[in-house]
Design an enzyme around this catalytic site. Structure first.
Site, PDB file in Angstrom:
ATOM      1  CD  GLU A   1     -19.325 -65.698 -64.558  1.00  0.00           C
ATOM      2  OE1 GLU A   1     -20.434 -66.226 -64.363  1.00  0.00           O
ATOM      3  OE2 GLU A   1     -18.948 -64.682 -63.956  1.00  0.00           O
ATOM      4  CG  ASP A   2     -19.737 -70.212 -65.552  1.00  0.00           C
ATOM      5  OD1 ASP A   2     -20.222 -69.894 -64.452  1.00  0.00           O
ATOM      6  OD2 ASP A   2     -20.398 -70.170 -66.595  1.00  0.00           O
TER       7      ASP A   2
ATOM      8  CE  LYS B   1     -21.931 -64.007 -65.637  1.00  0.00           C
ATOM      9  NZ  LYS B   1     -22.735 -63.737 -64.435  1.00  0.00           N
TER      10      LYS B   1
ATOM     11  CG  ASN C   1     -29.491 -69.752 -64.417  1.00  0.00           C
ATOM     12  OD1 ASN C   1     -30.665 -69.599 -64.713  1.00  0.00           O
ATOM     13  ND2 ASN C   1     -28.802 -68.854 -63.747  1.00  0.00           N
TER      14      ASN C   1
ATOM     15  NE  ARG D   1     -19.673 -73.691 -61.430  1.00  0.00           N
ATOM     16  CZ  ARG D   1     -20.815 -73.027 -61.232  1.00  0.00           C
ATOM     17  NH1 ARG D   1     -21.921 -73.665 -60.938  1.00  0.00           N
ATOM     18  NH2 ARG D   1     -20.847 -71.711 -61.348  1.00  0.00           N
TER      19      ARG D   1
ATOM     20  CE1 TYR E   1     -23.899 -64.997 -69.251  1.00  0.00           C
ATOM     21  CE2 TYR E   1     -25.477 -65.211 -67.468  1.00  0.00           C
ATOM     22  CZ  TYR E   1     -24.207 -65.399 -67.964  1.00  0.00           C
ATOM     23  OH  TYR E   1     -23.257 -65.989 -67.191  1.00  0.00           O
TER      24      TYR E   1
ATOM     25  CG  ASP F   1     -21.139 -62.940 -61.216  1.00  0.00           C
ATOM     26  OD1 ASP F   1     -21.534 -62.100 -60.397  1.00  0.00           O
ATOM     27  OD2 ASP F   1     -21.869 -63.429 -62.095  1.00  0.00           O
ATOM     28  CG  ASP F   2     -19.770 -68.615 -61.116  1.00  0.00           C
ATOM     29  OD1 ASP F   2     -20.820 -68.491 -61.758  1.00  0.00           O
ATOM     30  OD2 ASP F   2     -18.654 -68.695 -61.655  1.00  0.00           O
TER      31      ASP F   2
END
Length: 561
Positions: A251-252, A180, A415, A162, A109, A274-275
């Protein structure tokens, strides 16, 4: 429904596999044992002669795999090796990750997964997961049914807009849901059989990708507006129909779509982002743990964020909930959270049109043009970076934090590593060892003035695996805001005095399974209290959940059920 599929006694989770033989068996990564098949198994399963004559134990296989891993000369080569191992022998892959998580996680990850996504077209070997494209509109259900494993319980989905701090990577974002889900299994024991990574491909706005003849995705600009929204609505409904009771993790996604999808679906299906929510819980846990070093109660905290997107406002909203639980009025709690975005300090009369997620944190006050002036004026106790602007916490900013705080809390959470607002070494050096520091990407220990600091990594891996495990174990129909608050409190409680002594405000990764179990218990308890759990509450919740956790151990194909 039976448990999540501990394979120590059964051939497969809840008997969903028809056991193949010969090469077909070795092509099933969840069933393959490679050179660990016994002679009796080789004879019975048609493997005699297809494998070398010597039988190796899992421990010997692990020794060989670790040597091969460490023999790779770059992080990307190590990533490719691990992915290859996962494709041929998942049990060995997860055992290797679990036994060497501190060494492996930066590869599987962040930060290496970002490099892997950038290079995904070039390193693509074989498919894993589903790509669902805008051309599949009207037939998403049939695409989902192409997935060969029945009974999916957990989906991580991205549309690649993203990816980490790297921007719009389109179809190359598949590395994120794969990574993930690998962490779900490693850190919380969610059985890999039940996990499905999905990438939604509606195009990309990256001209570089669209101009790359090797790009593996749809070669047009992103689909937006009603067409996109209708497509995602079809996707969610198809998931509910094909995989009822499935937990869906967004996610993202880009900011606008991330907030929209969460708000539209959070009260009708079991889902979370999660973000927004995972990042919020891990940051809040760090803030709570930091209070044991600063001596200041959480009610006295004043937070200043660099970045007012999904991560920053998600942290702020959960922090507000924590303050409410301490008796502070919601509006008063929100006034303890301030934001600096690309246009300066977020205030009510700044003159620009604010999106809905920023409005609750646009306070009365003087508009200031940059982060440094905001730090000097507001004198925050905690500075949190979630904007992906590498180096934004420069020496002047850190020294300004020190001017108003004996122990300033500085979280550089962006990150990958290149986007971190400052490094651990910079934070400790510029604060003369006073900073309570955490980061999103891993940093090596730092020695300053004779003291060695081990910076904590505020990684979402501390939160989302345990949340998912807890929700699945009790059959929760929703994942609520209060569950993330419970998860954050459980994570903060897991921080030991020995962690704090070396400057770390998160537990050692070596104990991640215990941490995930504690979080799962807290989440499941909240689900039962709210009446959202479909599984009756057992007398011993800890044992009930622990028995559902997958252990990466080879099964005996001839043991009794």
């Amino acid at each position: 429904m039976k448990n999540l599929g501990n394979t120590s006694k059964t051939l497969s989770p809840i008997g969903l596999y028809d056991l193949p033989s010969g090469p077909a068996l070795m092509d099933q990564p969840l069933l393959n044992k490679g050179t660990s098949f016994t002679k009796a198994e080789q004879d019975a399963l048609g493997l005699r002669g297809l494998l070398p004559p010597r039988i190796f134990s899992m421990e010997e296989q692990l020794e060989r795999s670790l040597a091969q891993f460490r023999g790779k000369t770059s992080p990307l080569e190590k990533y490719i090796f691990l992915v290859s191992l996962q494709h041929r022998n998942e049990t060995l892959f997860y055992r290797l990750l679990l036994d060497h998580l501190e060494e492996m996680m930066p590869i599987i990850y962040t930060p290496t997964v970002g490099e892997a996504c950038l290079e995904y077209s070039g390193i693509f070997r074989s498919p894993r997961g589903l790509w669902i494209t805008i051309e599949d509109k009207g037939k998403i259900e049939s695409v989902l049914r192409n997935w060969p494993r029945r009974g999916v319980r957990l989906i991580v989905v991205t549309d690649g807009e993203r990816i980490l701090g790297l921007g719009d990577l389109g179809a190359l974002g598949m590395g994120i849901p794969i990574g993930k889900l690998a962490l779900y299994t490693t850190c919380a024991g969610v059985h890999p059989y039940y996990c499905l990574p999905i990438t939604i491909d509606v195009g990309t706005n990256s001209e570089r990708l669209r101009g790359d003849p090797m790009y593996i995705g749809m070669n047009h600009e992103r689909t937006r507006g009603d067409v996109y929204n209708d497509f995602m609505e079809e996707f969610v409904n198809a998931v509910r129909k094909v995989f009822p009771g499935c937990l869906l993790q967004f996610e993202d996604f880009g900011n606008a779509n991330a907030f929209h999808l969460l708000e539209k679906n959070r009260d009708r299906i079991c889902c979370f982002n999660d973000d927004i929510q995972g990042t919020a819980a891990v940051a809040l846990a760090g803030i709570i743990a930091s209070a044991r070093l600063t001596g200041a109660p959480i009610e006295k905290e004043k937070l200043l964020f660099l970045g007012a997107g999904e991560a920053g406002t998600g942290i702020a909203e959960l922090f507000v909930s924590a303050l409410e639980s301490h008796g502070i009025d919601r509006e008063a709690a929100r006034r303890q959270c301030w934001f600096v975005d690309s246009k300066g300090l977020l205030v009510r009369d700044r003159g620009d049109k604010l999106p809905d997620h920023k409005k609750p944190f646009a306070h009365e006050g003087e508009h200031l043009p940059d982060l440094l002036s905001a730090v000097k004026h507001l004198k925050p106790t905690t500075l949190i970076g979630v904007a992906g602007v590498g180096g934004a916490f420069n020496q002047d900013v850190v020294e300004a934090m020190c001017a108003s705080n004996e122990r300033p809390v500085i979280f550089a959470l962006s990150n990958p590593t290149s986007s971190a607002e400052c490094t651990a070494e910079e934070a400790y050096k510029w604060s003369r060892g006073k900073a309570v520091f955490a980061s999103g990407s891993p940093f090596s220990p730092v020695t300053y003035d004779g003291q060695t600091f081990e910076p904590g990594q505020g990684n979402n891996v501390y939160i989302f695996p345990g949340v998912g495990l807890g929700a699945l174990a009790c059959g929760s129909t929703r994942v609520t805001h209060s569950m993330f608050l419970a998860a954050a409190e459980a994570l903060a409680e897991a921080v030991q005095d020995s962690d704090l002594a070396c400057g770390r405000v998160y537990p050692n990764l070596k104990g991640i399974r215990r941490v995930s179990l504690d979080i799962a218990i807290a989440v499941a308890e909240e689900a039962w209290d709210l009446g959202l759990a479909q599984v009756p509450k057992p007398e011993d919740v800890e044992t009930f959940i622990q028995e559902q956790m997958f252990e990466p151990e080879y099964r005996d194909y001839f043991c009794e059920e």
